[in-house]
Design a protein around this motif. Structure first.
Motif: not given
Length: 126
Positions: A1-4, A6-9, A22-29, A56-58
């Motif tokens: 879920l984290f990678h999806l 973060e990758a913008g899917h 963004t969704n990334q900022a929301f999920m992190r917080e 981390d996408l890597r």
């Protein structure tokens, strides 16, 4: 879920009218707030390091598991009896490798294995 995320899917907003760009900022917080409220013994830096590592996408699956294990050790509320599932894949792989090595050792000694139980070699003439 984290990678999806973060990758913008995931393009649909996961938040309801918040102040998140963004969704990334929301999920992190959101994940950080959940961890802080659930585990008050963690410092802010421990939570931030864990959340940044999760996104981390890597990171591949074994690295993610190691990251998660390290976090669980930091919790200090994690008991030793609950960690058997974390290592089950590695233990199963080690058992398979040990069984394969034992079988190879038995096959290397002529007469130790019944000829009918020996695996067929492709290069044997029938």
């Amino acid at each position: 879920l984290f990678h999806l995320v973060e990758a913008g899917h995931v393009t649909v907003p996961l938040f309801d009218g918040g102040n998140y760009p963004t969704n990334q900022a929301f999920m992190r917080e959101h994940v950080a707030n959940l961890l802080k409220s659930s585990f008050p013994n963690l410092t802010h830096q421990q939570v931030v390091d864990f959340v940044v590592g999760c996104f981390d996408l890597r990171m591949d699956l074994p690295s993610f598991k190691t990251h998660l294990r390290d976090f669980l050790v930091q919790l200090k509320e994690f008991s030793a009896e609950n960690n058997q599932d974390l290592y089950s894949e590695e233990q199963q792989q080690q058992q398979q490798m040990a069984a394969a090595a034992a079988e190879a050792q038995r096959l290397a000694v002529p007469g130790l294995v019944n000829p009918n139980d020996r695996p067929m070699d492709d290069d044997e003439d029938l």
